[in-house]
Design an enzyme around this catalytic site. Structure first.
Site, PDB file in Angstrom:
ATOM      1  N   ASP A 173       0.836  -1.208   0.000  1.00 49.20           N
ATOM      2  CA  ASP A 173       0.000   0.000   0.000  1.00 49.20           C
ATOM      3  C   ASP A 173       0.871   1.259   0.000  1.00 49.20           C
ATOM      4  O   ASP A 173       0.550   2.254  -0.654  1.00 49.20           O
ATOM      5  CB  ASP A 173      -0.941  -0.016   1.223  1.00 49.20           C
ATOM      6  N   HIS A 200      -5.268  -3.917   5.628  1.00 48.23           N
ATOM      7  CA  HIS A 200      -4.950  -4.153   4.221  1.00 48.23           C
ATOM      8  C   HIS A 200      -6.155  -4.720   3.477  1.00 48.23           C
ATOM      9  O   HIS A 200      -6.155  -5.868   3.048  1.00 48.23           O
ATOM     10  CB  HIS A 200      -3.722  -5.077   4.090  1.00 48.23           C
TER      11      HIS A 200
HETATM   12  N1  LIG Z   1      -0.323  -8.512   1.674  1.00 46.20           N
HETATM   13  C1  LIG Z   1      -0.436  -8.102   0.424  1.00 46.20           C
HETATM   14  O1  LIG Z   1      -0.280  -6.905   0.138  1.00 46.20           O
HETATM   15  C2  LIG Z   1      -0.721  -9.066  -0.673  1.00 46.20           C
HETATM   16  C3  LIG Z   1      -1.117 -10.353  -0.397  1.00 46.20           C
HETATM   17  N2  LIG Z   1      -1.348 -11.257  -1.392  1.00 46.20           N
HETATM   18  C4  LIG Z   1      -1.746 -12.613  -1.007  1.00 46.20           C
HETATM   19  O2  LIG Z   1      -0.628 -13.494  -1.073  1.00 46.20           O
HETATM   20  C5  LIG Z   1      -1.092 -14.843  -1.213  1.00 46.20           C
HETATM   21  C6  LIG Z   1      -0.297 -15.566  -2.299  1.00 46.20           C
HETATM   22  O3  LIG Z   1      -0.543 -14.977  -3.552  1.00 46.20           O
HETATM   23  P1  LIG Z   1       0.141 -15.575  -4.897  1.00 46.20           P
HETATM   24  O4  LIG Z   1       1.579 -15.818  -4.682  1.00 46.20           O
HETATM   25  O5  LIG Z   1      -0.286 -14.708  -6.005  1.00 46.20           O
HETATM   26  O6  LIG Z   1      -0.610 -16.988  -5.017  1.00 46.20           O
HETATM   27  P2  LIG Z   1      -0.110 -18.307  -5.788  1.00 46.20           P
HETATM   28  O7  LIG Z   1      -1.283 -19.223  -5.887  1.00 46.20           O
HETATM   29  O8  LIG Z   1       0.600 -17.940  -7.031  1.00 46.20           O
HETATM   30  O9  LIG Z   1       0.967 -18.917  -4.793  1.00 46.20           O
HETATM   31  C7  LIG Z   1       0.627 -19.403  -3.541  1.00 46.20           C
HETATM   32  C8  LIG Z   1       1.579 -20.509  -3.180  1.00 46.20           C
HETATM   33  O10 LIG Z   1       1.216 -20.982  -1.882  1.00 46.20           O
HETATM   34  C9  LIG Z   1       1.413 -22.385  -1.915  1.00 46.20           C
HETATM   35  N3  LIG Z   1       0.700 -23.036  -0.834  1.00 46.20           N
HETATM   36  C10 LIG Z   1      -0.588 -23.439  -0.760  1.00 46.20           C
HETATM   37  N4  LIG Z   1      -0.827 -24.028   0.415  1.00 46.20           N
HETATM   38  C11 LIG Z   1       0.335 -23.999   1.112  1.00 46.20           C
HETATM   39  C12 LIG Z   1       0.732 -24.469   2.386  1.00 46.20           C
HETATM   40  N5  LIG Z   1      -0.113 -25.103   3.190  1.00 46.20           N
HETATM   41  N6  LIG Z   1       1.991 -24.244   2.770  1.00 46.20           N
HETATM   42  C13 LIG Z   1       2.877 -23.611   1.959  1.00 46.20           C
HETATM   43  N7  LIG Z   1       2.562 -23.157   0.743  1.00 46.20           N
HETATM   44  C14 LIG Z   1       1.307 -23.364   0.333  1.00 46.20           C
HETATM   45  C15 LIG Z   1       0.948 -22.820  -3.288  1.00 46.20           C
HETATM   46  O11 LIG Z   1       1.452 -24.107  -3.627  1.00 46.20           O
HETATM   47  C16 LIG Z   1       1.520 -21.711  -4.143  1.00 46.20           C
HETATM   48  O12 LIG Z   1       2.815 -22.019  -4.611  1.00 46.20           O
HETATM   49  C17 LIG Z   1      -2.595 -14.727  -1.500  1.00 46.20           C
HETATM   50  O13 LIG Z   1      -3.325 -15.012  -0.335  1.00 46.20           O
HETATM   51  C18 LIG Z   1      -2.770 -13.274  -1.897  1.00 46.20           C
HETATM   52  O14 LIG Z   1      -4.065 -12.797  -1.667  1.00 46.20           O
HETATM   53  C19 LIG Z   1      -1.178 -10.918  -2.707  1.00 46.20           C
HETATM   54  C20 LIG Z   1      -0.754  -9.645  -3.038  1.00 46.20           C
HETATM   55  C21 LIG Z   1      -0.541  -8.619  -2.072  1.00 46.20           C
HETATM   56  O1  LIG Z   2      -5.834  -7.561  -3.996  1.00 50.68           O
HETATM   57  C1  LIG Z   2      -5.460  -8.699  -3.681  1.00 50.68           C
HETATM   58  O2  LIG Z   2      -6.190  -9.675  -3.576  1.00 50.68           O
HETATM   59  C2  LIG Z   2      -4.008  -8.868  -3.389  1.00 50.68           C
HETATM   60  C3  LIG Z   2      -3.583  -7.776  -2.496  1.00 50.68           C
HETATM   61  O3  LIG Z   2      -3.762  -7.826  -1.300  1.00 50.68           O
HETATM   62  C4  LIG Z   2      -3.122  -6.535  -3.116  1.00 50.68           C
HETATM   63  O4  LIG Z   2      -2.760  -6.533  -4.309  1.00 50.68           O
HETATM   64  O5  LIG Z   2      -3.106  -5.528  -2.410  1.00 50.68           O
END
Ligand SMILES: NC(=O)C1=CN([C@@H]2O[C@H](COP(=O)(O)OP(=O)(O)OC[C@H]3O[C@@H](n4cnc5c(N)ncnc54)[C@H](O)[C@@H]3O)[C@@H](O)[C@H]2O)C=CC1
Ligand SMILES: O=C([O-])CC(=O)C(=O)O
Length: 336
Positions: A173, A200
């Site tokens: 953010d 967030h």
């Molecule tokens: N805090 C923030 O600002 C943001 C948070 N996110 C969040 O981050 C998370 C991941 O997003 P992406 O990488 O795009 O998803 P993705 O689906 O590409 O990757 C997630 C990974 O987690 C793994 N996974 C699933 N269960 C697991 C477990 N029990 N233990 C370890 N690994 C496991 C999967 O195998 C996969 O490799 C989502 O929940 C998303 O909403 C995404 C963007 C910004």
């Molecule tokens: O929007 C989502 O789901 C992933 C996230 O938290 C972000 O990009 O800020």
């Protein structure tokens, strides 16, 4: 002699280090094979404070680790796959970064991810309590507003909870606010300073434009529009990716910046400041993001609420009930 050289190097780097730096930390990434996990692991592999990089996921980590291990930086890289290897991945970690779990598709809210991701955070937190109870833990997994209270409760149950060492990563953010403001004002985004507080998701994301440096000079309508754009920026990416997930590359950058700041604090660097969603008594919400000074033991000082104007006070009022609900949902899940 060593002290003298260390001091010289620190001064050359333009940073204010203590001379008792450890300079060798183990970082574990949980969810390392994912859209965020892979580029984040790459960026951690490039961080000179990291000597051991531990990559955990339920799929593909041997390959990701083999690939990264050929990069000519000093850290060793090891892959751990499947829940039976989680304990080994986390053993003795100084910093644990968690982007494990499902991302949004168009039409979903972050809260819609709760059913799958809450259990993942519970399992990883349980293992952290066993294997690295003193680690700095940075949760990227959504819904961040709820996942951080879940982790807190699990660590409490295990008797190892330290509120100064548990963080929800809201750095994206801040990164977005800097990018949008920099481009709007035609200044280098890296020179923009802006606190983004609260939580967030949607209305809980509170960019405090009145405190922006350099001063944000837009009209009231511009301020309103920019505030909403920052609050909805995640959804902007989800829509643009059209079913292929949410922000990954910008999040990897933001996650590496935050983990890098935790390491710099651990390493004795002074004045390391980041906004992050942590246990808090600054507002009625028991978890809340404000600017924090990071040090050897995690949060060294919570800098509290920045000065708010009337518009921002209204935003804060709207955020609190939503945050309280998000937090309660996490606490209830972990307790039952
Ligand atoms: N805090 C923030 O600002 C943001 C948070 N996110 C969040 O981050 C998370 C991941 O997003 P992406 O990488 O795009 O998803 P993705 O689906 O590409 O990757 C997630 C990974 O987690 C793994 N996974 C699933 N269960 C697991 C477990 N029990 N233990 C370890 N690994 C496991 C999967 O195998 C996969 O490799 C989502 O929940 C998303 O909403 C995404 C963007 C910004
Ligand atoms: O929007 C989502 O789901 C992933 C996230 O938290 C972000 O990009 O800020």
């Amino acid at each position: 002699m060593f002290k003298q050289v260390a001091k010289q190097v620190a001064t050359q780097a333009g940073r204010n280090f203590s001379t008792t730096n450890q300079n060798n930390y183990k970082v574990a990434v949980c969810g390392a094979s994912g859209g965020i996990g892979q580029p984040l692991s790459l960026l951690m592999k490039l961080n000179p404070l990291v000597t051991e990089l531990s990559l955990f996921d339920i799929v593909h980590t041997p390959g990701v680790a083999a690939d990264l291990s050929h990069i000519d930086t000093k850290s060793t890289t090891n892959g751990f796959k499947g829940s039976e290897e989680l304990d080994s991945a986390l053993k003795g970690a100084d910093v644990v970064v968690i982007p494990a779990g499902v991302p949004r598709k168009p039409g979903m809210t972050r809260d819609d991810l709760f059913n799958v991701n809450a259990g993942i955070i519970k399992d990883i937190s349980t293992s952290i309590a066993r294997q690295c109870p003193k680690a700095m833990v940075a949760i990227i997994t959504n819904p961040v507003n709820t996942c951080v209270p879940i982790a807190a409760e699990i660590l409490k149950k295990a008797g190892v909870y330290d509120p100064n060492r548990l963080f929800g990563v809201s750095t994206l953010d801040v990164v977005r606010a800097r990018a949008f403001i920099g481009h709007a004002l035609n200044v280098d985004p890296q020179k923009v300073e802006i606190p983004v507080i609260g939580g967030h998701s949607g209305v809980t994301i509170l960019p405090i434009l009145s405190q922006c440096k350099p001063k944000y000079t837009g009209s009231d309508a511009d301020i309103q529009a920019l505030t909403v754009r920052i609050q909805e920026a995640g959804t902007e990416v989800v829509k643009a990716k059209a079913g292929a997930g949410s922000a990954t590359l910008s999040m990897a950058y933001a996650g590496a910046r935050f983990a890098g700041s935790l390491l710099r604090g651990l390493n004795g660097e002074k004045n390391v400041i980041e906004c992050s969603y942590v246990q808090s008594n600054v507002t009625e919400a028991t978890f809340f993001s404000t600017p924090l000074v990071l040090g050897k033991n995690g949060i060294q000082e919570n800098l509290g609420l920045p000065k708010l104007n009337d518009f921002e006070k209204k935003l804060l009022e709207a955020a609190i009930p939503e945050l309280k609900n998000n937090i309660k949902k996490g606490v209830d899940f972990a307790k039952n």
